[in-house]
Design a protein around this motif. Structure first.
Motif, mmCIF file in Angstrom:
data_model
loop_
_atom_site.group_PDB
_atom_site.id
_atom_site.type_symbol
_atom_site.label_atom_id
_atom_site.label_comp_id
_atom_site.label_asym_id
_atom_site.label_seq_id
_atom_site.Cartn_x
_atom_site.Cartn_y
_atom_site.Cartn_z
ATOM 1 N N LEU A 72 51.963 16.106 30.209
ATOM 2 C CA LEU A 72 50.460 16.339 29.985
ATOM 3 C C LEU A 72 49.673 15.421 30.645
ATOM 4 C CD1 LEU A 72 50.555 16.297 25.893
ATOM 5 C CD2 LEU A 72 50.120 18.119 27.623
ATOM 6 N N VAL A 73 50.152 14.306 31.083
ATOM 7 C CA VAL A 73 49.518 13.430 32.012
ATOM 8 C C VAL A 73 49.226 13.996 33.363
ATOM 9 C CG1 VAL A 73 49.434 11.012 33.179
ATOM 10 C CG2 VAL A 73 49.884 11.264 30.752
ATOM 11 N N GLN A 74 50.357 14.518 33.812
ATOM 12 C CA GLN A 74 50.327 15.329 35.107
ATOM 13 C C GLN A 74 49.351 16.358 35.161
ATOM 14 O OE1 GLN A 74 54.233 16.939 36.006
ATOM 15 N NE2 GLN A 74 53.593 17.578 38.002
ATOM 16 N N TRP A 75 49.344 17.254 34.072
ATOM 17 C CA TRP A 75 48.320 18.404 33.704
ATOM 18 C C TRP A 75 46.941 17.915 33.982
ATOM 19 C CZ3 TRP A 75 44.978 19.960 30.116
ATOM 20 C CH2 TRP A 75 44.596 21.297 30.384
ATOM 21 N N ALA A 76 46.872 16.897 33.109
ATOM 22 C CA ALA A 76 45.512 16.404 32.845
ATOM 23 C C ALA A 76 44.776 15.728 34.387
ATOM 24 C CB ALA A 76 45.067 15.322 31.875
ATOM 25 N N PHE A 77 45.568 15.129 35.278
ATOM 26 C CA PHE A 77 45.144 14.692 36.393
ATOM 27 C C PHE A 77 45.415 15.726 37.518
ATOM 28 C CE2 PHE A 77 45.392 10.814 33.534
ATOM 29 C CZ PHE A 77 44.307 10.070 33.712
ATOM 30 N N ALA A 78 45.790 16.877 37.279
ATOM 31 C CA ALA A 78 46.072 17.782 38.295
ATOM 32 C C ALA A 78 47.198 16.970 39.388
ATOM 33 C CB ALA A 78 44.743 18.427 38.781
ATOM 34 N N VAL A 79 48.051 16.678 39.015
ATOM 35 C CA VAL A 79 48.938 16.143 40.079
ATOM 36 C C VAL A 79 49.833 17.142 40.468
ATOM 37 C CG1 VAL A 79 50.911 14.328 40.696
ATOM 38 C CG2 VAL A 79 48.743 13.666 39.224
ATOM 39 N N GLU A 80 50.490 17.601 41.409
ATOM 40 C CA GLU A 80 51.006 18.668 42.035
ATOM 41 C C GLU A 80 52.587 18.536 41.114
ATOM 42 O OE1 GLU A 80 52.907 18.156 46.200
ATOM 43 O OE2 GLU A 80 51.051 17.010 46.306
ATOM 44 N N PRO A 81 53.035 19.696 41.221
ATOM 45 C CA PRO A 81 54.470 19.562 40.425
ATOM 46 C C PRO A 81 55.359 18.891 41.370
ATOM 47 C CG PRO A 81 53.551 21.807 40.445
ATOM 48 C CD PRO A 81 52.611 21.197 41.368
ATOM 49 N N VAL A 82 56.584 18.392 41.017
ATOM 50 C CA VAL A 82 57.458 17.341 41.504
ATOM 51 C C VAL A 82 58.669 18.015 41.247
ATOM 52 C CG1 VAL A 82 55.906 15.263 41.765
ATOM 53 C CG2 VAL A 82 57.451 15.612 39.685
ATOM 54 N N VAL A 83 59.792 17.406 41.868
ATOM 55 C CA VAL A 83 61.195 17.782 41.751
ATOM 56 C C VAL A 83 61.650 17.294 40.318
ATOM 57 C CG1 VAL A 83 63.555 17.373 42.507
ATOM 58 C CG2 VAL A 83 61.867 17.757 44.236
ATOM 59 N N GLY A 84 61.147 16.278 39.974
ATOM 60 C CA GLY A 84 61.539 15.843 38.678
ATOM 61 C C GLY A 84 61.102 16.721 37.369
ATOM 62 N N GLN A 85 60.546 18.034 37.867
ATOM 63 C CA GLN A 85 60.039 18.831 36.949
ATOM 64 C C GLN A 85 61.370 19.559 36.370
ATOM 65 O OE1 GLN A 85 56.498 18.588 37.609
ATOM 66 N NE2 GLN A 85 56.273 18.809 35.152
#
Length: 393
Positions: A72-85
Motif C-alpha cells: 500500500l505504501v508502494q502504491w501510494a507513493f507510486a514506487v515502481e515494482p521491484v523483484v521483492g514483489q
C-alpha cells in the motif's frame, strides 16, 4: 533413504529455520542487483517485502499484514515494482495453507483488489485510450488474478492435505491407545479367568486332602489300614490337582504341549549355556560369590528364564558376529545376573512382542521383589541386568 527421511523430518519440524534460509537465499539472489545499480530505495523496498517471508508459516497472518502495508505504501507513493514483489504470491499461498480460514479468504480478496490497483497504477498509460488501453488493462488484470488464484488454490490444497494427514495421525494414535487398552483388558480378563479356575481346583483338592488327612489321623489309632487307604486318596487328589494346574499354566505359553520334565534351576545352567554355544553364539560365562542361603525353587526358575530369554534375544537380534558375556554374582542380599553383547541390540524386536521378552522377564522378577534393567550398553550393544533378593514375595 534414511538420510532423505531424516532431512524431510527436519524440514517438517523446523519451518522457521527453513523459511529463514530461503529468505536469505532470496536476499543473496536479488538484493545486490539494486545495490549495484545504486538504487538503495528499491533495495530497501525489496527487503521490506522479503523479510516477512521468514514468518510465513509460523505467523502467516502477521507476515501477510506486513506485506500488505508495504504494498500500500508502494502504491501510494507510486514506487515502481521491484523483484521483492514475488513475496505477494508466496504469502498468499502461505496464508491459504497455514493460516485460519478467515485470513485465507481475506488474502484472496485483497489479491483480487490488489490486481486492479496494480494495473491502474503501473500498466495503463494516459496516452493509450479507448479499446486498446482498456484491453491492455484487462489483460494485465486477468494475468495478475490468475497468479493470485493459482497461488491461493495451491495453498488451499496444501491445507486440505495437511489436515487430512493430521486427522490420519490422530486416528492412528487413538487406535494405538485403544488397541493397547484392549490388550490390557483382555490380559486382565484372561488372568482373572485362570485365577478363578486355579482357585476352584486348588480349593477343592485342598479341601479333599485336609478332610482325608484329618479323618485318617483319627482312624489310624484304631485301624492302620484305614490310614493307608486315606494316604492313597490324598496322593490321588494331589496328583489330579497338579495335573490340572499344569494344564492351565501350559496354555499361557506357546508350547504345543506342556512339558512334564522337572522345572530347571541354577543347577541346569551348564546345559543351557552349552546349548547356546552349540547354536553358534560366542558366550563367556562368569560366576562369583557364595550364596548366603538357597533361593526358593521359583526364584531359581526365574533366574534360569532370565538368562535364557536374554541370551535368546542376543542370538536372534544382536547379529551374526555378536559376542555375549553372562555373569552370575552372589551378593549379600541376593543374586545379580547380567548379560551383555556387542551387537545391534538384543531386544530390538521384543517391544512389539506378545508379552514375552523383556516384559516377561520383568513380570517374573517382580514376583520375587526383584528389579530388571535393560537398555543399550555404553560401549555399544545391549545390556540386561537383573537382581533377585533372597526373601521370597
Amino acid at each position: 533413504m534414511d538420510k532423505r527421511h531424516a532431512l524431510y523430518s527436519w524440514v517438517r519440524n523446523n519451518p522457521f529455520k527453513v523459511d529463514l534460509i530461503a529468505t536469505g537465499l532470496l536476499f543473496l539472489a536479488f538484493g545486490p542487483v539494486y545495490l549495484l545499480a545504486d538504487r538503495p530505495l528499491l533495495f530497501l523496498l525489496s527487503c521490506s517485502l522479503l523479510v516477512p517471508l521468514a514468518w510465513r508459516r509460523i505467523r502467516p497472518v502477521a507476515a501477510a499484514g506486513a506485506i500488505v502495508v508495504v504494498c500500500l505504501v508502494q502504491w501510494a507513493f507510486a514506487v515502481e515494482p521491484v523483484v521483492g514483489q514475488l513475496a505477494v504470491p508466496l504469502v498468499i499461498y502461505a496464508v491459504a495453507a497455514y493460516g485460519p480460514a478467515w485470513a485465507s479468504r481475506s488474502v484472496l480478496a485483497l489479491g483480487v483488489v490488489g490486481g486492479v490497483l496494480l494495473t491502474t497504477r503501473y500498466f495503463t498509460s494516459p496516452s493509450e485510450s479507448g479499446i486498446l488501453g482498456l484491453s491492455i488493462g484487462v489483460l494485465y488484470t486477468v494475468l495478475i488474478w490468475m497468479l493470485v488464484v493459482v497461488s491461493w488454490t495451491l495453498g488451499d490444497l496444501t491445507r486440505v492435505r495437511r489436515l487430512q494427514l493430521q486427522a490420519l495421525e490422530d486416528r492412528t494414535r487413538r487406535l494405538e491407545i485403544e488397541q493397547h487398552q484392549e490388550r490390557l483388558l483382555a490380559a486382565a480378563d484372561e488372568r482373572s479367568h485362570i485365577a478363578r479356575e486355579m482357585h476352584d481346583i486348588v480349593a477343592h483338592s485342598l479341601s479333599v486332602i485336609i478332610t482325608q488327612a484329618d479323618g485318617g489321623r483319627y482312624a489310624a489309632a484304631s485301624d492302620p489300614r484305614i490310614a493307608t487307604e486315606t494316604l492313597k486318596t490324598i496322593a490321588s487328589a494331589g496328583r489330579s490337582s497338579l495335573k490340572e494346574m499344569r494344564r492351565l499354566l501350559g496354555v499361557l505359553r506357546s508350547d504345543e504341549q506342556a512339558s512334564t520334565r522337572p522345572l530347571p534351576g541354577l543347577a541346569d545352567l551348564d546345559e543351557l549355556l552349552l546349548g547356546f554355544r552349540a547354536a553358534g553364539l560366542p558366550l563367556r560365562f562368569e560366576q562369583s560369590g557364595t550364596p548366603r542361603r538357597n533361593l526358593p525353587s521359583g526364584a531359581e526358575l526365574t533366574a534360569y528364564r532370565v538368562l535364557q530369554e536374554a541370551l535368546t534375544n542376543v542370538l536372534k537380534h544382536a547379529g551374526s558376529q555378536a559376542k555375549a558375556n553372562a555373569s552370575m554374582q552372589w551378593q549379600s542380599s541376593g543374586l545379580r545376573l547380567e548379560v551383555t553383547d556387542d551387537g545391534h541390540g538384543a531386544a530390538a524386536d521384543t517391544a512389539t512382542g506378545d508379552g514375552n521378552g523383556l516384559h516377561g522377564m520383568g513380570e517374573r522378577i517382580s514376583l520375587y521383589d526383584g528389579s530388571l534393567e535393560a537398555g543399550p550398553a555404553a560401549g555399544g550393544g545391549f545390556r540386561v541386568s537383573a537382581f533377585i533378593p533372597y526373601t521370597e514375595a
